[in-house]
Design a protein around this motif. Sequence first.
Motif, short mmCIF file in Angstrom:
data_model
loop_
_atom_site.label_atom_id
_atom_site.label_comp_id
_atom_site.label_asym_id
_atom_site.label_seq_id
_atom_site.Cartn_x
_atom_site.Cartn_y
_atom_site.Cartn_z
N HIS A 58 0.87 -1.18 0.00
CA HIS A 58 0.00 0.00 0.00
C HIS A 58 0.91 1.24 0.00
O HIS A 58 1.83 1.33 0.81
CB HIS A 58 -0.90 0.03 1.24
N PHE A 59 0.64 2.19 -0.89
CA PHE A 59 1.51 3.35 -1.03
C PHE A 59 0.91 4.59 -0.37
O PHE A 59 -0.28 4.87 -0.52
CB PHE A 59 1.76 3.65 -2.50
N LEU A 60 1.76 5.33 0.33
CA LEU A 60 1.45 6.70 0.73
C LEU A 60 2.11 7.64 -0.28
O LEU A 60 3.02 7.24 -1.02
CB LEU A 60 2.00 6.98 2.13
N ASP A 61 1.68 8.90 -0.31
CA ASP A 61 2.34 9.88 -1.17
C ASP A 61 3.82 9.93 -0.79
O ASP A 61 4.15 10.20 0.37
CB ASP A 61 1.71 11.26 -1.00
N PRO A 62 4.73 9.67 -1.73
CA PRO A 62 6.14 9.51 -1.36
C PRO A 62 6.83 10.81 -0.94
O PRO A 62 6.58 11.87 -1.51
CB PRO A 62 6.78 8.94 -2.62
N VAL A 63 7.70 10.67 0.06
CA VAL A 63 8.55 11.78 0.48
C VAL A 63 9.99 11.27 0.61
O VAL A 63 10.23 10.07 0.68
CB VAL A 63 8.10 12.39 1.84
N LYS A 64 10.92 12.21 0.65
CA LYS A 64 12.34 11.88 0.82
C LYS A 64 13.02 13.02 1.56
O LYS A 64 12.43 14.10 1.76
CB LYS A 64 13.00 11.65 -0.54
N SER A 65 14.27 12.79 1.96
CA SER A 65 15.03 13.84 2.63
C SER A 65 15.40 14.94 1.63
O SER A 65 15.74 14.66 0.48
CB SER A 65 16.30 13.27 3.25
N ALA A 66 15.35 16.16 2.10
CA ALA A 66 15.68 17.29 1.24
C ALA A 66 17.15 17.31 0.85
O ALA A 66 17.52 17.84 -0.20
CB ALA A 66 15.31 18.60 1.92
N ALA A 76 8.58 13.68 -3.88
CA ALA A 76 9.45 12.90 -4.77
C ALA A 76 10.12 13.76 -5.82
O ALA A 76 11.26 13.49 -6.22
CB ALA A 76 8.64 11.79 -5.43
N ASP A 77 9.43 14.83 -6.28
CA ASP A 77 9.99 15.69 -7.32
C ASP A 77 10.83 16.83 -6.76
O ASP A 77 11.28 17.72 -7.49
CB ASP A 77 8.89 16.25 -8.22
N GLY A 78 11.04 16.82 -5.41
CA GLY A 78 11.85 17.85 -4.78
C GLY A 78 11.08 19.08 -4.35
O GLY A 78 11.66 20.01 -3.77
N SER A 79 9.78 19.13 -4.61
CA SER A 79 8.98 20.30 -4.23
C SER A 79 8.60 20.26 -2.76
O SER A 79 8.78 19.25 -2.07
CB SER A 79 7.72 20.37 -5.10
N GLU A 80 8.06 21.37 -2.28
CA GLU A 80 7.74 21.52 -0.86
C GLU A 80 6.74 20.46 -0.39
O GLU A 80 5.77 20.13 -1.08
CB GLU A 80 7.14 22.90 -0.61
N PHE A 81 6.99 19.95 0.81
CA PHE A 81 6.06 19.04 1.49
C PHE A 81 5.42 19.84 2.61
O PHE A 81 6.01 20.05 3.66
CB PHE A 81 6.81 17.81 2.02
#
Length: 390
Positions: A58-66, A76-81
Amino acid sequence: MTSSTPRVLFYVQYLLGIGHVRRSALVIQALANAGVQTDVIFGGVPVPHISFAPATLHFLDPVKSADNGFSGLVKADGSEFSAADKLNRSQQLLELCHQLQPDVIVTETYPFGRRQMRFELTPLLEWAANQPVPPLMVSSIRDILQARSPKREDECIQLIQQQYDQVLVHGDPAFTPLEKSFAKASQIQRQLTYSGYVCPEKPLAKPRENLIVVSIGGGAVGKEILQAAQQLHASGFEAGCQWLLITGPNMAPEDKELLAKHNCDNLQVVELADDFIDSLSRARVSVSMAGYNTVMDLLQTETPAVVVPFEAESETEQLARSQLLEAKGLLTIVREHALTADTLKAAILQARQQQHQRPAINMQGAQHSAELLKRWAEQHRQTCKKEAPL
């Protein structure tokens, strides 16, 4: 699956390196193959070459470290979370938990790390505690933790004591007990269980070939290792060997392109190896970082190794693991600040002179973790049945 089959839910979130994902996937696959209904809630950018099958994903909207310093989160695209994005993701997570109604929830790393995810993990813990039949809460952690301040350690201890039932340590205390990297581990000793090291099956022994494998895991960090290796190759060192440079899927495209320009008859730059552990088992020497999974692969294949531990922003975990193995003569360390083509050459020559026999440690962590989680889930179900009102 029958209604009597216990259900285990794994929360998996990586922010930079993908080692946590690979280790979790091996445990999850073993658990699902053991007949446990297994769900994964995945909150990072998908990693195509790592599978959780036969578990349900099950997927959540992906995030990553800045950035490498974990200064914040981005999409995921580097835009603001944004704050609104955080609220939306938290609601997604709680809705999934409500829908799945797991008997056990496993949070990978948290609360020993992943503090940036508290916006959704604090509500998750509150949701779990307020259920008519609260799920068993388990924290899944690696053998060596990143050094934290005493205040941070106290926060972690408090969360474990108040809201968790078990802490599953993917290591072997005979090699390195948790208290070596987490001084206050004695305060949660009752909840600690060691699974052994999580790694793939040991490959069949193969003859060593004239092959040098240089890898950097997922590729989000570590490009300097590949650059130093390319420079060493260009100097004519080991001209009779095949050099395999593996960038990983998360390396910046422009950096991949620069390295790929150096492809030639005896140097190949690829994003992923078709079978990394097979390549490693045939190599004369490996050059890599010193993450948990890579080191386990090195021990499984008994490959002569040079490691460059990740130390950005005061990271300590990879260096600590490397120093334990270097003291046993099992690998050679080059520190990040000292990495050049010349220091890499000297380390490769030294690594070839070292012993490479696998140490006597428990490396059945995936299977043992599955057995433990299945047993805990079944015991929890039985306990809840006994305590339920007639």
